[in-house]
Design an enzyme around this catalytic site. Structure first.
Site, PDB file in Angstrom:
ATOM      1  N   ASP B  36      56.833  21.825  53.615  1.00 28.71           N
ATOM      2  CA  ASP B  36      57.685  22.703  54.465  1.00 28.71           C
ATOM      3  C   ASP B  36      58.814  21.842  54.576  1.00 28.71           C
ATOM      4  O   ASP B  36      58.924  20.932  55.380  1.00 28.71           O
ATOM      5  CB  ASP B  36      57.331  23.106  55.754  1.00 28.71           C
ATOM      6  N   LYS B  89      69.682  20.234  56.529  1.00 30.66           N
ATOM      7  CA  LYS B  89      69.194  21.454  55.743  1.00 30.66           C
ATOM      8  C   LYS B  89      70.131  22.561  56.034  1.00 30.66           C
ATOM      9  O   LYS B  89      70.375  23.484  55.375  1.00 30.66           O
ATOM     10  CB  LYS B  89      67.772  21.990  56.182  1.00 30.66           C
ATOM     11  N   GLU B 183      59.415  30.997  54.008  1.00 33.78           N
ATOM     12  CA  GLU B 183      58.663  30.451  55.026  1.00 33.78           C
ATOM     13  C   GLU B 183      57.850  31.378  55.668  1.00 33.78           C
ATOM     14  O   GLU B 183      56.657  31.190  56.034  1.00 33.78           O
ATOM     15  CB  GLU B 183      59.578  29.643  56.107  1.00 33.78           C
ATOM     16  N   ASP B 205      60.197  34.060  62.702  1.00 36.46           N
ATOM     17  CA  ASP B 205      60.399  32.543  62.529  1.00 36.46           C
ATOM     18  C   ASP B 205      61.448  32.169  63.366  1.00 36.46           C
ATOM     19  O   ASP B 205      62.629  32.400  62.560  1.00 36.46           O
ATOM     20  CB  ASP B 205      60.299  32.370  61.039  1.00 36.46           C
TER      21      ASP B 205
END
Lengths: 158, 517
Positions: B36, B89, B183, B205
């Site tokens: 992850d 990211k 994810e 999420d």
């Protein structure tokens, strides 16, 4: 020729149980999906990618009753309707009222239901020309409904 | 399958070069892990003795901060103090004009997106590759074996450019990617939802950098994504910035610390939870608006949803839980640590891809893919939420007599005008036959593979002129630079692996270094 019914191993009919369609789709994807061939040679992978893509195309087509109807009519060599004065008059009328701010969404939804029943009846009795007209009209009503939704969203009502 | 001490030794003898395994279901060829690669933290997991576990090395926690710091011995991953690069990211696949760039003081003006750290000038892809390398080393230390391949997770809402950037980072780190998975799907896998009664599940999420909402249908081991929506600029980081503004400080780390403290304290250091909640409210409202939209697009209501899974650090916040519960009128599932669920699911996926599994993930395109047409309009070729792999074609024609070429501009997004969408690639189909306007027939094919990566081909029908392009992001590393860097890292990577393997006792003859990296 691309035959979605054959790809999914289902009888060629307008009447399709969505549960059965989904079950067949999942069963076939489990066999052909590229993830099943993650470690295989690239030729094998390319084949899987192709089969899996075709399966998705077939599934999407059959899932949508209008596309399904369109496919069956095409397969029966019925040409799509290009002109229908009655539909045109109705659509112009609705468009006008939509411009004036009338709430026509309920009326349109009702019309859609009515036409959908016509489409089903036509397929039940194998009257393809009748089905062709119903399909043409639904397409217009759907488009209008989409415009109504877009407008409401534009106003911030949704 | 057990993964004990004995198995580890057997595996060493069976190490096979990638791509040469004749059958994926009989010969377990090596260590596969799930990663992850998060905005604030990254997590490494693998299946051990049949169960997914987060891998921990002595002296390090399960969560590796996704940070980079320069030290006298080189770049170090996971440091939280001093001058560090963090949350990069969020820059994956972005261009320098992107508003998100204003959150990064390390950004150097000039060529593309480059961050300055001591004497280094690093692209977000390079930062990610350092983090991935660190995780790979961690796994290799844990297993005392090289990592064969990995499943890496990305936000469901990651666009084409960001996905390609993630793959580039993996290639740089010498990691073979079995598959990029989304994810939320990984989280659903971790919860083993496929073992339950089936039905539609929502994965909410809310992470450090992004928010995604995905609807998944589970039946007979199949995870079918029905739809997904999200915002790449909506995450815990934005709340940190908003809280810092409220406190009139520039210290983002302090804001984050306070935010986390207020999760289980009603007040901390003079800030009360109500203040934080007032700041957070518009963010939560935005997430619920997206949730509503995704449900609507799938023609579902909250009542059709069997269960809700919470993922991402932001879902620790009591207010977030409360609001999600009120929206769905269901207590969300949260018994797996929301910071670890994604990595655990990635490990399960990696294990399944390597050794065979009854589980199948069917993803969709998160955003529509299209082409620029006359007047700067976008013609959508593959609408969002189309099941993958997908293929669609569209025919175009020339608008001038004797037009010799045609520019194919590939874009991604939901808006009607090119300027509001993401530009992915641009190429020119040259050598069209000299024909009157409207007579040439150019067919453009869009093919998206199971991971969501796009290939575009153009084909002129009367002459058979054919052009095939892999779509590469306009930003990030160019292909030449990337191949050079990979070559370099391969050279060293191989040496390193060889060295490490030679140390392994008595097994030198039977082992070949993986060469396909």
């Amino acid at each position: 020729m691309f035959d979605p019914f054959e790809i999914l191993g289902l009888p060629r009919s307008f009447f399709l149980d969505m549960k059965v369609l989904e079950k067949r789709y999942f069963e076939e994807q489990k066999k052909v999906h590229p993830d099943r061939f993650a470690l295989e040679e690239s030729a094998e992978k390319a084949r899987a990618l192709r089969s899996s893509t075709h399966l998705n195309q077939a599934y999407l087509l059959l899932k949508d009753p209008l596309q399904r109807a369109g496919y069956l009519l095409k397969a029966a060599s019925i040409h799509p309707l290009s002109h229908d004065p009655e539909t045109l008059t109705k659509v112009m009328d609705w468009n006008e009222r939509l411009e004036e701010g009338d709430n026509v969404s309920q009326e349109l939804a009702k019309e859609e239901d009515f036409l959908f029943n016509e489409l089903e009846d036509a397929f039940k009795s194998n009257e393809y020309e009748k089905a062709n007209i119903a399909l043409y009209r639904i397409t217009y009503v759907k488009k209008l409904l989409k415009d109504v939704y877009a407008k409401a969203k534009g106003r911030g009502a949704i | 399958m057990t993964f004990g001490e004995k198995m580890t030794k057997t595996i060493l003898l069976q190490l096979v070069e990638p791509g040469q395994t004749p059958n994926p279901h009989t010969n377990p060829p090596g260590i596969v892990v799930g990663i992850d690669l998060g905005t604030t933290h990254s997590v490494l997991a693998a299946v051990l003795e049949g169960k997914p576990r987060v891998l921990e090395i002595e002296g390090e926690g399960p969560l590796v901060p996704s940070t980079l710091k320069a030290s006298t011995t080189g770049l170090k991953v996971g440091e939280t103090q001093g001058d560090i690069l963090s949350s990069t990211k969020r820059l994956m696949g972005r261009g320098p004009e992107d508003p998100i760039c204003s959150q990064f003081p390390h950004l150097v003006a000039g060529q593309g997106v480059r961050l300055k750290l001591a004497d280094y000038g690093l692209t977000p892809v390079e930062v990610a590759s350092h983090i991935l390398s660190h995780l790979r080393e961690k796994a290799e230390k844990f297993f005392e074996l090289p990592v064969e391949a990995a499943v890496i997770t990305v936000p469901a809402y990651f666009d084409e450019a960001a996905r390609i950037a993630t793959k580039q980072a993996s290639a740089l780190a010498g990691i073979k990617v079995l598959r990029l998975i989304n994810e939320p799907t990984a989280a659903a896998l971790a919860y083993g939802l496929e073992k339950g009664i089936g039905g539609v599940y929502a994965v909410y999420d809310f992470g450090g950098g992004t928010f995604d909402l995905s609807l998944l249908k589970l039946e007979g081991g199949v995870f079918q994504v029905l739809g997904t929506g999200g915002d790449l600029n909506l995450g815990g980081d934005d709340i940190d910035h908003a809280l810092a503004d409220f406190l009139k400080t520039k210290d983002i780390r302090r804001a984050r610390f306070l935010k986390e403290k207020l999760t289980d304290h009603d007040s901390f250091d003079g800030v009360i939870r109500e203040d934080l909640e007032a700041i957070v409210t518009p963010f939560i409202t935005k997430t619920l608006r997206i949730t509503d939209e995704v449900l609507r697009n799938a023609e579902l209501t909250p009542r059709d949803v069997e269960g809700v899974v919470l993922v991402g650090g932001m879902t620790r916040m009591p207010m977030v839980r409360r609001e999600v519960e009120a929206f769905f009128k269901k207590t969300p599932l949260s018994d797996i640590d929301p910071d670890q669920a994604v990595a655990l699911g990635a490990a399960l996926s990696a294990h399944g891809l390597q050794y065979g599994s009854d589980i199948l993930l069917l993803d969709v395109t998160p955003l529509s893919l299209g082409l620029e047409t006359m007047g700067g309009l976008v013609e959508k070729i593959i609408p969002r939420n189309t099941p993958l792999p997908a293929l669609a074609s569209q025919e175009f024609t020339t608008y001038q007599d004797g037009q010799g070429g045609m520019v194919i501009h590939v874009v991604q997004g939901e808006r009607e005008f090119v300027q509001d969408c993401r530009s992915l690639a641009r190429f020119e189909l040259k050598g069209l036959p000299s024909l009157p306007a409207g007579a040439a027939r150019v067919r453009v094919d869009f093919a998206v593979d199971a991971e969501g990566l796009l290939t575009v081909s153009a084909f002129e029908k009367t002459t058979g002129l054919f052009q095939h392009v892999e779509v590469h992001p306009t930003y990030g590393l160019d292909q030449k630079a990337l191949s050079e860097m990979i070559l370099e890292s391969q050279k060293h990577g191989k040496e390193d692996i060889l060295k490490r393997l030679q140390v392994e006792e008595g097994r030198k003859e039977n082992v070949q270094p993986p060469s396909d990296r």
